[in-house]
Design a protein around this motif. Structure first.
Motif, PDB file in Angstrom:
ATOM      1  N   GLU A 161       0.826  -1.216   0.000  1.00 62.31           N
ATOM      2  CA  GLU A 161       0.000   0.000   0.000  1.00 62.31           C
ATOM      3  C   GLU A 161       0.857   1.261   0.000  1.00 62.31           C
ATOM      4  O   GLU A 161       0.586   2.210  -0.747  1.00 62.31           O
ATOM      5  CB  GLU A 161      -0.928   0.011   1.221  1.00 62.31           C
ATOM      6  N   GLU A 162       1.902   1.296   0.853  1.00 61.56           N
ATOM      7  CA  GLU A 162       2.702   2.523   0.964  1.00 61.56           C
ATOM      8  C   GLU A 162       3.484   2.793  -0.315  1.00 61.56           C
ATOM      9  O   GLU A 162       3.675   3.944  -0.724  1.00 61.56           O
ATOM     10  CB  GLU A 162       3.643   2.453   2.176  1.00 61.56           C
ATOM     11  N   GLU A 193       0.987   4.146  -3.017  1.00 63.66           N
ATOM     12  CA  GLU A 193       0.681   5.570  -2.862  1.00 63.66           C
ATOM     13  C   GLU A 193       1.786   6.434  -3.459  1.00 63.66           C
ATOM     14  O   GLU A 193       1.518   7.450  -4.107  1.00 63.66           O
ATOM     15  CB  GLU A 193       0.467   5.906  -1.382  1.00 63.66           C
ATOM     16  N   LYS A 202       1.630   6.133  -7.312  1.00 64.01           N
ATOM     17  CA  LYS A 202       0.483   6.893  -7.822  1.00 64.01           C
ATOM     18  C   LYS A 202       0.857   8.369  -7.958  1.00 64.01           C
ATOM     19  O   LYS A 202       0.555   9.012  -8.974  1.00 64.01           O
ATOM     20  CB  LYS A 202      -0.731   6.724  -6.897  1.00 64.01           C
ATOM     21  N   GLU A 256      -5.535   8.510  -9.023  1.00 63.35           N
ATOM     22  CA  GLU A 256      -5.694   8.801  -7.592  1.00 63.35           C
ATOM     23  C   GLU A 256      -6.564   7.762  -6.897  1.00 63.35           C
ATOM     24  O   GLU A 256      -6.385   7.477  -5.713  1.00 63.35           O
ATOM     25  CB  GLU A 256      -6.305  10.196  -7.402  1.00 63.35           C
TER      26      GLU A 256
END
Length: 398
Positions: free
Chosen positions: A110-111, A114, A117, A161
């Protein structure tokens, strides 16, 4: 040699002689086709190199290649995505273990997602700062409206996003199908020695097929889109109908594109820059696409010259008058560039896989220069009359 595995994966192997080097490219058909969130496939292939179960971060993924002086990369285009690598032959087994793991066991942390992205959104926005890139994105929304190609593989920033880890898993499961995958290996080995390694690495990809969109949109009326943007230069980019990739005229238009816009001997350069004095830069390109083929022509000029430059660009492309000398020079340029681009094993692997995933067959890599050399001047003029009728143009002006 080539072999289709039981799950549908196509394997293409080419032996070379040299200093023990090997390169490979793994193609996944799909690209922007069927994306639920524009840009998710580009993000997916970036994330594949950021860590897997047994290689938990980007450094661990890269190290088995870099310790032999090689590397691994990934990218995503309109019709396909790819993972490519180069290494020494003695590092191939370990390299394929890495690739198998990133395909079967990606982490999609996940990190990291982000961060990537944000990086992709920056890349999307930075394209708007460059005149040609900005014009191309604007032209896509006009000439490819309602097709997968309406946006580039980078996608839309508002979509990027919203991409989640679950989106990446969904998308990868969608395109990770045996009949969608083409694996090419080129290097200093015996084919019978490396085939078992490839079978081991790719046999656990699930069977099945992801169908690419066959929406074939033609330009049916002339349209000029005008866009205001800060700057001192006007950017003009036009799209014209062109032959599909499975047509004999595909090779004819490759030659016409070289006549039009490749180098200082091209017609656009001679007319728009040397004779008319419009251009800072001018060229054309004819990308190979699964559907909705287009020929593009570009000129950058001063704002006060933009209207005349637009009309003359359309005129040069549409007239299609070529000489024997024009055609012969264009053919030599194409063949020379093609052969020079085959100097590395990685590019040899890329071309074999590219022709295969685009439906032309990997043997086109051997036939391409012959097909180009056979094009005749009369065929070029006839093809221009057949395909160049209407146009879509974008004018980006201060």
């Amino acid at each position: 040699m080539d072999k289709t595995l039981e799950n549908g994966v196509k394997v293409i192997i080419k032996e070379t002689k040299g200093r023990g080097l090997v390169s490979g490219v793994i193609f996944f058909k799909g690209g922007v086709h069927g994306e639920e969130k524009r840009g998710e496939t580009q993000l997916l292939f970036t994330m594949l190199l950021k860590g897997s179960k047994n290689y938990p971060n980007a450094s661990a993924v890269s190290y088995p290649f870099e310790k032999y002086g090689g590397y691994i990369y990934s990218s995503s285009e309109d019709d396909f995505s790819e993972i490519g690598f180069s290494t020494k032959v003695e590092g191939l087994k370990e390299g394929l273990k890495v690739i198998r793991d990133i395909i079967q066991n990606p982490l999609f942390k996940e990190e990291v997602l982000e961060l990537e992205k944000r990086n992709q959104i920056v890349a999307i926005r930075s394209k708007r700062e460059r005149g040609m890139s900005y014009a191309y994105e604007e032209l896509r929304t006009l000439t490819y409206k309602g097709t997968p190609y309406e946006y580039s593989s980078l996608g839309k920033d508002e979509d990027v996003e919203r991409v989640s880890r679950e989106d990446l898993i969904r998308r990868f499961n969608q395109i990770k199908k045996g009949e969608n995958v083409v694996v090419v290996l080129v290097g200093d080995f015996k084919a019978e020695d490396v085939l078992p390694l490839l079978e081991e690495a790719f046999s656990d990809i699930p069977k099945g097929k992801f169908e690419l969109s066959s929406v074939n949109k033609k330009i049916e009326k002339n349209e000029v889109k005008r866009v205001k943007r800060e700057g001192t230069q006007a950017t003009i980019l036009c799209a014209f109908n062109a032959p599909p990739k499975d047509s004999k005229d595909y090779f004819v238009f490759k030659v016409y594109n070289a006549v039009l816009g490749e180098g200082m001997t091209s017609k656009l350069f001679k007319v728009l820059r040397e004779e008319k004095g419009y251009a800072y830069a001018t060229y054309s390109f004819y990308p190979t696409r699964y559907s909705s083929p287009r020929l593009f022509a570009y000129v950058g000029t001063s704002p006060e010259k933009k209207e005349n430059a637009l009309q003359d660009l359309i005129k040069v492309v549409s007239e299609g008058r070529v000489s024997e000398e024009d055609v012969e020079l264009a053919k030599r340029k194409i063949i020379g560039d093609f052969l020079l681009d085959h100097q590395t094993r990685l590019r040899q692997a890329w071309y074999l896989g590219f022709f295969e995933v685009m439906g032309l067959g990997w043997k086109m890599d051997e036939e391409y220069t012959k097909r180009i050399s056979e094009v005749k001047r009369e065929e070029v003029e006839e093809a221009v009359r057949k395909y160049i009728d209407f146009h879509h143009c974008v004018v980006v002006e201060p």
